[in-house]
Design a protein around this motif. Structure first.
Motif, PDB file in Angstrom:
ATOM      1  N   TYR A  26      -1.085 -14.973  44.435  1.00 42.47           N
ATOM      2  CA  TYR A  26      -0.371 -15.891  43.530  1.00 42.47           C
ATOM      3  C   TYR A  26      -0.919 -17.319  43.670  1.00 42.47           C
ATOM      4  N   TYR A 132       9.760 -30.063  35.636  1.00 44.12           N
ATOM      5  CA  TYR A 132       9.685 -29.062  34.572  1.00 44.12           C
ATOM      6  C   TYR A 132      10.923 -29.293  33.737  1.00 44.12           C
ATOM      7  N   ARG A 167      -0.993 -14.169  33.950  1.00 44.45           N
ATOM      8  CA  ARG A 167      -1.694 -14.077  35.231  1.00 44.45           C
ATOM      9  C   ARG A 167      -1.835 -12.613  35.636  1.00 44.45           C
TER      10      ARG A 167
HETATM   11  C1  HOC Z   1       8.238 -20.754  34.170  1.00 37.38           C
HETATM   12  C2  HOC Z   1       8.176 -20.675  35.700  1.00 37.38           C
HETATM   13  O1  HOC Z   1       3.457 -24.288  38.596  1.00 37.38           O
HETATM   14  C3  HOC Z   1       2.463 -22.206  39.063  1.00 37.38           C
HETATM   15  C4  HOC Z   1       3.741 -22.988  38.936  1.00 37.38           C
HETATM   16  C5  HOC Z   1       4.635 -22.339  37.955  1.00 37.38           C
HETATM   17  C6  HOC Z   1       6.088 -22.514  38.331  1.00 37.38           C
HETATM   18  C7  HOC Z   1       7.016 -21.496  37.730  1.00 37.38           C
HETATM   19  C8  HOC Z   1       7.297 -21.745  36.283  1.00 37.38           C
HETATM   20  O2  HOC Z   1       2.519 -21.085  39.566  1.00 37.38           O
HETATM   21  O3  HOC Z   1       1.408 -22.659  38.669  1.00 37.38           O
END
Ligand code: HOC
Length: 364
Positions: A26, A132, A167
């Motif tokens: 991840y 966010y 991803r």
């Molecule tokens: C919609 C869920 O910035 C990444 C993070 C994403 C965070 C979760 C967003 O994995 O790049």
């Protein structure tokens, strides 16, 4: 103690050993076929700087002035969520290491610990908050207020994650970062969010977070609204197009971060370093330009600044060092990185960041 990896590549290998495979993947992987993630680092190799010599670099000054403050180094730690995946102490450890290294820490909305936890763990140090946008915007405004109250210095609104990138590796591992419960430090402590849990008809905290921050409706009007709601400087993270940089200026934004989210959002977009020169040209010094995605060594940072950016964000390397060595690991990484950067400055014949920004850089 023992030997700690020096190169980011070795740190990545150490992190791979230390973390469960889906969690490491991840952090390390990008969206789609990972072409943009690869390009972010490869593209640096195309560019070379042409040093000036005999310039007495015995008194190096790495400080910058940005957004009305003096920062001792032109570096910040990029916002990265769910850091407990790498270490139980997660962002607490990173914020402490950043504070001890004089590097500001940008805390993520989906961090493992809360704004207040971080403020307490690294009090007196420079901290920014990444936002966010939440569909239920009162949640966002309350988090921004909490960051203001805790003494954070700026708000970074991420604009390239209105929905999560495709991803492939995470899909293969059936890995959803928030599902681990490691990205809710700011939510489980937020009275506004908690009071709305039932209202938004979701079953769990995690589902409610995802419901909220998956927000494709985000547009420039939200930027305007955020400006009305906070007196802190606002930076937009995720700018790649020169016209969007100019638009940010028209909307009164205080700074931009040229970034493709480490290649984690849309595979096939331009590498950050390739996007930078044209943006520097159109912005023409009106607001600070920060840079994110692909910096692995001091010389990379030097190239970014030589293209005219004001500051540089470091991302994956600090997560690898956190997984490999906890708080001390992040400190070691930062000490090594700063040493590498300073050595590169000296050998390029520049004694301060202004001189560095005037350096000749060529595509050959
Ligand atoms: C919609 C869920 O910035 C990444 C993070 C994403 C965070 C979760 C967003 O994995 O790049």
């Amino acid at each position: 103690e023992g030997n700690f990896p020096i190169s980011v590549e070795d740190m990545e290998s150490a992190a791979k050993q230390a973390m469960p495979a889906p969690a490491f993947s991840y952090i390390a992987s990008g969206a789609g076929g990972e072409d943009t993630a690869r390009k972010n680092t490869d593209a640096f190799k195309k560019y070379s700087i042409i040093p000036r010599l005999l310039n007495d670099v015995s008194n190096l000054d790495t400080s910058i002035t940005m957004l009305g403050r003096i920062y001792p180094n032109p570096f910040l730690l990029a916002p990265i969520g769910v850091l407990k995946l790498a270490d139980e102490q997660g962002d607490l450890a990173v914020a402490r290491a950043a504070a001890n290294s004089n590097v500001p820490f940008i805390q993520s909305t989906v961090s493992s610990y809360s704004i207040e936890n971080i403020a307490q763990a690294a009090s007196g140090s420079s901290k920014w908050f990444q936002l966010y946008w939440a569909k239920d915007e009162e949640i966002s405004f309350n988090m921004v207020k909490r960051a203001e109250d805790a003494g954070y210095e700026a708000i970074v609104l991420t604009i390239d994650t209105i929905t999560l990138g495709y991803r492939e590796k995470d899909l293969y591992h059936r890995f959803s970062p928030l599902a681990q419960g490691y990205g809710q430090g700011n939510f489980e402590s937020d009275p506004v969010f908690l009071s709305k849990l039932e209202e938004i008809h979701s079953r769990t905290i995690v589902e409610s977070i995802v419901d909220n921050i998956n927000y494709p409706a985000l547009d420039w009007e939200h930027v305007k609204e955020l400006k009305r709601r906070t007196s802190l400087p606002i930076l937009l993270k995720g700018i790649l197009h020169p016209e969007d940089a100019l638009r940010a200026i028209r909307y009164g934004v205080d700074g931009i971060i040229v970034s493709n989210h480490g290649g984690r959002q849309l595979d096939g977009v331009i590498s950050s370093i390739d996007a930078l020169p044209e943006i520097v040209k159109v912005v023409d010094g009106q607001i600070p330009i920060l840079f994110d995605s692909g910096v692995r060594r001091g010389i990379d940072a030097l190239k970014v600044l030589a293209f005219g950016a004001d500051a540089v964000l470091l991302g994956r390397p600090y997560v690898y060092s956190l997984a490999a060595g906890g708080e001390k690991g992040v400190e070691r990484f930062l000490a090594n990185f700063l040493q590498d950067f300073q050595t590169s400055m000296m050998l390029s014949g520049v004694k301060n960041i202004e001189e560095l920004r005037q350096m000749k850089i060529v595509n050959m």
